[in-house]
Design a protein around this motif. Structure first.
Motif, PDB file in Angstrom:
ATOM      1  N   PHE A  69       0.839  -1.198   0.000  1.00 54.83           N
ATOM      2  CA  PHE A  69       0.000   0.000   0.000  1.00 54.83           C
ATOM      3  C   PHE A  69       0.880   1.257   0.000  1.00 54.83           C
ATOM      4  CE2 PHE A  69      -3.050   2.652   2.825  1.00 54.83           C
ATOM      5  CZ  PHE A  69      -3.589   3.292   1.720  1.00 54.83           C
ATOM      6  N   ALA A  70       1.954   1.203   0.775  1.00 51.87           N
ATOM      7  CA  ALA A  70       2.788   2.386   0.957  1.00 51.87           C
ATOM      8  C   ALA A  70       3.644   2.679  -0.269  1.00 51.87           C
ATOM      9  CB  ALA A  70       3.686   2.203   2.178  1.00 51.87           C
ATOM     10  N   PHE A 300      10.836   8.526   2.445  1.00 52.34           N
ATOM     11  CA  PHE A 300      10.340   8.746   3.811  1.00 52.34           C
ATOM     12  C   PHE A 300      10.241   7.435   4.582  1.00 52.34           C
ATOM     13  CE2 PHE A 300       6.509   9.220   6.608  1.00 52.34           C
ATOM     14  CZ  PHE A 300       7.072  10.103   7.516  1.00 52.34           C
ATOM     15  N   LEU A 301       9.683   6.421   3.933  1.00 53.36           N
ATOM     16  CA  LEU A 301       9.532   5.150   4.641  1.00 53.36           C
ATOM     17  C   LEU A 301      10.838   4.379   4.700  1.00 53.36           C
ATOM     18  CD1 LEU A 301       7.477   3.476   6.163  1.00 53.36           C
ATOM     19  CD2 LEU A 301       6.875   2.321   4.052  1.00 53.36           C
TER      20      LEU A 301
ATOM     21  N   ILE B  94       0.629   8.757   0.309  1.00 56.84           N
ATOM     22  CA  ILE B  94       0.647   9.535   1.559  1.00 56.84           C
ATOM     23  C   ILE B  94       0.304   8.660   2.763  1.00 56.84           C
ATOM     24  CG2 ILE B  94      -0.601  11.323   2.850  1.00 56.84           C
ATOM     25  CD1 ILE B  94      -0.390  13.078   0.518  1.00 56.84           C
ATOM     26  N   LEU B  95      -0.813   7.943   2.667  1.00 51.16           N
ATOM     27  CA  LEU B  95      -1.254   7.188   3.839  1.00 51.16           C
ATOM     28  C   LEU B  95      -0.466   5.889   4.000  1.00 51.16           C
ATOM     29  CD1 LEU B  95      -5.115   7.712   3.666  1.00 51.16           C
ATOM     30  CD2 LEU B  95      -3.379   9.038   4.876  1.00 51.16           C
ATOM     31  N   PRO B  97       2.839   5.136   3.629  1.00 51.88           N
ATOM     32  CA  PRO B  97       4.014   5.226   4.503  1.00 51.88           C
ATOM     33  C   PRO B  97       3.650   5.407   5.985  1.00 51.88           C
ATOM     34  CG  PRO B  97       4.403   6.464   2.511  1.00 51.88           C
ATOM     35  CD  PRO B  97       2.964   6.024   2.458  1.00 51.88           C
ATOM     36  N   LEU B  98       2.565   6.135   6.263  1.00 54.03           N
ATOM     37  CA  LEU B  98       2.182   6.284   7.677  1.00 54.03           C
ATOM     38  C   LEU B  98       1.808   4.925   8.260  1.00 54.03           C
ATOM     39  CD1 LEU B  98      -0.003   9.543   7.668  1.00 54.03           C
ATOM     40  CD2 LEU B  98       2.464   9.300   7.688  1.00 54.03           C
ATOM     41  N   MET B  99       1.061   4.148   7.469  1.00 55.36           N
ATOM     42  CA  MET B  99       0.707   2.811   7.960  1.00 55.36           C
ATOM     43  C   MET B  99       1.936   1.913   8.002  1.00 55.36           C
ATOM     44  SD  MET B  99      -3.007   1.780   6.695  1.00 55.36           S
ATOM     45  CE  MET B  99      -4.207   2.974   6.185  1.00 55.36           C
ATOM     46  N   TYR B 101       4.873   2.887   8.803  1.00 46.72           N
ATOM     47  CA  TYR B 101       5.514   3.197  10.090  1.00 46.72           C
ATOM     48  C   TYR B 101       4.759   2.550  11.254  1.00 46.72           C
ATOM     49  CZ  TYR B 101       9.316   6.261   8.802  1.00 46.72           C
ATOM     50  OH  TYR B 101      10.512   6.730   8.328  1.00 46.72           O
ATOM     51  N   TRP B 146       0.103   6.465  14.822  1.00 46.99           N
ATOM     52  CA  TRP B 146       0.155   6.455  13.355  1.00 46.99           C
ATOM     53  C   TRP B 146      -1.232   6.312  12.736  1.00 46.99           C
ATOM     54  CZ3 TRP B 146       4.144   8.435  11.190  1.00 46.99           C
ATOM     55  CH2 TRP B 146       5.399   8.330  11.794  1.00 46.99           C
ATOM     56  N   PRO B 170       3.043  13.334  -1.525  1.00 48.15           N
ATOM     57  CA  PRO B 170       3.518  14.091  -0.365  1.00 48.15           C
ATOM     58  C   PRO B 170       4.286  15.334  -0.773  1.00 48.15           C
ATOM     59  CG  PRO B 170       4.861  12.128  -0.711  1.00 48.15           C
ATOM     60  CD  PRO B 170       3.720  12.032  -1.663  1.00 48.15           C
ATOM     61  N   ASP B 172       4.954  17.822   2.161  1.00 43.19           N
ATOM     62  CA  ASP B 172       5.649  18.121   3.418  1.00 43.19           C
ATOM     63  C   ASP B 172       5.196  17.095   4.452  1.00 43.19           C
ATOM     64  OD1 ASP B 172       6.352  19.014   5.942  1.00 43.19           O
ATOM     65  OD2 ASP B 172       6.184  21.125   5.389  1.00 43.19           O
ATOM     66  N   TRP B 173       6.098  16.186   4.806  1.00 41.99           N
ATOM     67  CA  TRP B 173       5.700  15.083   5.684  1.00 41.99           C
ATOM     68  C   TRP B 173       5.294  15.551   7.067  1.00 41.99           C
ATOM     69  CZ3 TRP B 173       3.992  10.692   4.231  1.00 41.99           C
ATOM     70  CH2 TRP B 173       4.413  10.134   3.021  1.00 41.99           C
ATOM     71  N   VAL B 177       1.845  14.340   8.713  1.00 39.36           N
ATOM     72  CA  VAL B 177       1.718  13.571   9.962  1.00 39.36           C
ATOM     73  C   VAL B 177       0.991  14.404  11.014  1.00 39.36           C
ATOM     74  CG1 VAL B 177       2.985  12.450  11.835  1.00 39.36           C
ATOM     75  CG2 VAL B 177       3.775  12.196   9.468  1.00 39.36           C
TER      76      VAL B 177
END
Lengths: 334, 471
Positions: A69-70, A300-301, B94-95, B97-99, B101, B146, B170, B172-173, B177
């Motif tokens: 997904f990322a 980023f990841l 966008i979402l 990478p947050l997931m 993390y 997260w 993205p 600006d991260w 976030v």
């Protein structure tokens, strides 16, 4: 210096999926074998050999999905609808088996139900994953960034074969894991299962390997033209070597060697699939680079992954170290 | 057979059902993980074995709830792709990478150390075991961090641009976030989890005090829970108010729906109860307090409050659901504050463990946190409609190109499986809660509990020796 971020991430996702397949593979395999393990005591030992680690093992599946997904959102958004039914079946199977770890200790009368839930859920999850793999190897149709095939495209003789192969293969991993973690009567029993599943796994690996090149011309080309045909020699040779190590490990009654040999078989088959796939993320429609998210997402990841994945591997290794050795039947927090 | 059904509606029902079932478990385990860490710290400091007894009591309940949270959570991580593939493709950069993390920093941490926490005390010793417990607790908080960042970005998107495929990319991260609603939502949800847990623990403690007011374990549970209610519940009302003002700034139509306001007006009344009617664009049978809505929302007696008719009909959230779910949440929150104050009075009089009416009320309020959490999430999620990414991507444009014939069977399967499996789990948890704290844990369950009901002195001595006796 210029990094090919998409390729790095493809390698990392491939690693996560491989980690999932071999780690959850052996604990799903214990589930597949569960009905054939007789006696309350032996079943509890088999369960307790994986209870402290199954949750961590399954997290690699979340990383595989979440990671896709990322960093390859287009692959995530096309593969999952294409494989809708097997994915849902897998999720439901994982629910049934996952809760059994705790539930079976919470009831005397209903324990047999959760034992069946554990075994049935494990078989369904393994079979669905095998079907999903087979369907992915066969290819997924994509148009306008969405899946464009039908809802039953995943169901073919080939995907049913890969489904069965994965159930048997996981059972081999589970049997050899139990050979390593148990002793006495249970160990003798699972060693016999390791024999049966070992022979069956090798037969299925052979069948799938001979079938795969004829699914798509590009696979055929890859395996039978130079220079990539070199793999056609190396991979089968290494598989035979692992098969021999498995055979010797079982005949010499070694504890660890059969498990390592079975892991070797899985790694090699996985590498074989990887060779067929490259450079596609979703064969035959989307390449690694087409599927990739923008560099800013990948970077980023990746920064986090560079720190966190080694940390995860370190504490995962520590947890396995803490629970090393044979399972003590009298142990367990329940 | 399902062809006449709307596939998007089915997908929405499936998502709402699976995520509602899922959020129940984290609401308990986020709080319980921290509670367990506190109990173990108290035990390490005081060497009072009562704390360890309470720890073991909740550890087992935690394990069952956590297992259900894990398996229902895996479903969520795949459902974005299976049922909301257009959303996934567009928001993935966008979402995702947050997931990512969340998985890397939280899920592995929880799962890795959970094994040590549940099974490893006699293998690693008390200090490392405490470390493992803390890691599990930290993992649950990272996870909340997260995933609430993800949800908040969908509510108040920031720091993004678009590429040629129409994907959000993205820019600006930091802005992504820490998007505008995230700090409020994170604090509000974490406190909600703590409060939910406090009322579960308090309810169980009260249940056992009503049977035996001298039960030390029940006393510890009840006393700690009532402190939490006293301190945390009013703070939660306060943070909820801040969260609401933040929503007013960024999603005013959600506030209008929560308040049942259709007309924009100065000096708007607070509608206590009523029946919002989206068709007629009015709230029927409204019981109002003049000017109070303006006072609360704008801190001005005659402040202007926007009504839903400011937005086009197709851009409004359905008011009736949001209006009522918001009231349920607020009512539960106020009841929690009341319990906290009541407990302070009885504690001040030195009668906390004798106050049977307070304890009965606490038992009744035991599951109230779950109700408030669900009602709160319904408010904020339904209030975000008709968008998945507020103002940017419509729900109707987010779904997979899926036929109703594919979604309807999966929805039915989820409902059946969740009812059977999580129903059983809830039953087992209730049965564990019914067991008297400190009553031993052998009874009818498990051959691995060789010790059965271990006499207290034996428990003491073996624990000192660093082994785990019978549990």
């Amino acid at each position: 210096m210029e990094f090919d971020l998409a390729l790095i991430w493809a390698a990392l996702i491939a690693f996560a999926v491989l980690a999932y397949v071999i780690l959850d593979g052996f604990d799903l395999g214990v589930g597949v074998l569960f009905p054939f393990i007789k006696g309350e005591q032996d079943r509890s030992v088999a369960m307790n050999s994986i209870a402290p680690v199954w949750d961590g093992n399954e997290t690699w599946l979340v990383l595989g999905g979440g990671g896709l997904f990322a960093v390859f959102p287009l692959a995530y958004a096309t593969i999952l609808p294409a494989l809708y039914a097997p994915i849902i079946a897998m999720l439901l199977g994982l629910i049934f088996r996952g809760v059994a770890f705790e539930f079976r200790w919470r009831t005397q009368r209903g324990r047999f139900l959760w034992d069946w839930s554990f075994a049935g859920g494990s078989v369904i999850a393994a079979f669905s994953q095998g079907i999903a793999l087979g369907a992915l190897v066969q290819g997924i149709e994509v148009a306008n960034r969405t899946y464009s095939g039908g809802w039953w495209d995943w169901l073919t003789p080939f995907s049913l074969l890969t489904g069965a192969a994965l159930v048997i293969g996981y059972a081999l991993l589970g049997a050899t894991w139990l050979v390593m973690k148990t002793d006495g009567r249970l160990q003798r029993q699972v060693r016999r299962y390791a024999w049966i599943t070992g022979v069956a796994t090798l037969a299925l690996i052979g069948t799938v390997s001979l079938w795969t090149p004829f699914l798509r011309p590009v696979y055929l080309e890859r395996w039978f033209t130079w220079p990539t045909a070199a793999f056609s020699m190396i991979v089968p040779a290494l598989i035979l070597a692992c098969a021999w190590l498995l055979y010797r490990g079982l005949t010499d009654r070694r504890d660890t060697q059969p498990f390592l040999a079975a892991l070797g078989l899985f790694v090699l088959c996985y590498a074989g699939i990887g060779i067929s796939f490259y450079p596609y993320m979703v064969p035959p429609s989307i390449t690694i680079w087409q599927a990739a998210a923008p560099d800013k997402s990948l970077t980023f990841l990746l920064i986090g992954a560079a720190v966190l994945i080694p940390t995860i591997l370190a504490y995962t290794a520590y947890v396995y170290w803490v629970f090393r050795g044979k399972v003590d039947p009298a142990e367990g927090y329940h | 057979m399902f062809d006449h059904l709307d596939p998007i509606l089915l997908a929405r029902i499936q998502f709402a059902f699976t995520i509602s079932a899922h959020i129940i478990f984290p609401s308990l385990t986020i709080g319980l993980a921290s509670y367990l860490a506190v109990l173990e710290a108290l035990w390490l400091r005081t060497k009072d074995d009562s704390y360890m007894m309470v720890f073991d009591y909740w550890k087992k309940i935690f394990a069952v709830a956590f297992g259900m949270g894990v398996v229902s959570g895996i479903v969520m991580s795949y459902q974005f792709g299976t049922n909301w593939s257009v959303f996934s493709d567009k928001t993935g950069p966008i979402l995702g990478p947050l997931m990512g993390y969340e998985v890397l920093s939280a899920f592995f941490l929880e799962a890795g150390f959970l094994g040590v926490m549940l099974f490893g005390r006699n293998r690693v010793g008390p200090k490392l075991h405490f470390f493992a417990t803390v890691m599990v607790a930290v993992g649950t908080l990272f996870s909340a961090f997260w995933i609430l960042s993800v949800n908040s970005w969908m509510q108040t998107p920031a720091g993004y641009a678009f590429n040629e495929y129409g994907q959000f990319i993205p820019d600006d991260w930091w802005e992504i976030v820490f998007n505008p609603s995230f700090p409020y939502r994170f604090v509000h949800m974490t406190m909600a989890a703590y409060l939910t847990t406090a009322f579960v623990v308090g309810g169980v403690g009260a249940w056992h005090l009503l049977r035996d007011r001298r039960n030390r374990g029940a006393q510890i549970m009840f006393s700690m829970a009532m402190w939490m209610a006293l301190i945390m519940a009013p703070l939660q009302v306060f943070t909820g108010d801040l969260h609401g003002l933040n929503t007013l700034e960024h999603q005013p139509e959600k506030i209008a729906a929560m308040e049942g306001h259709y007309e924009t007006r100065k000096g708007a009344p607070l509608i206590l109860f009523g029946l919002p009617d989206d068709e007629a664009e009015t709230t029927r049978y409204a019981i109002k307090i003049p000017n109070l809505a303006s006072l609360i929302l704008t801190h001005d007696w005659d402040g202007e409050v926007l009504g839903l008719t400011e937005w086009r009909k197709e851009d409004r959230p359905p008011a009736a659901i949001v209006f009522w779910s918001f009231r349920i949440m607020v009512a539960v929150g106020l009841a929690m504050v009341a319990i906290g104050l009541w407990s302070a009075v009885t504690r001040f009089r030195g009668r906390l463990f004798e106050a049977t009416w307070l304890q009965r009320a606490a038992v009744a309020m035991g599951p109230s946190g779950f109700l408030a959490v669900l009602a709160g999430w319904v408010t904020t999620e339904v209030g975000r409609q008709p968008w998945t990414v507020h103002g940017m991507l419509r729900t109707a444009d987010s779904a997979s190109p899926m036929a109703a014939a594919a979604v309807a069977p999966s929805l039915i399967a989820f409902v059946l499986v969740y009812t059977v499996v999580f129903g059983s789990g809830t039953f087992y948890i209730l049965r564990m809660m019914n067991k008297r704290p400190g009553a031993g844990n052998g009874e009818d369950i498990g051959p691995t509990r060789a010790a059965g009901i271990t006499p207290a002195p034996a428990v003491l001595s073996t624990r000192r020796a660093g082994t785990e006796a019978g549990g």
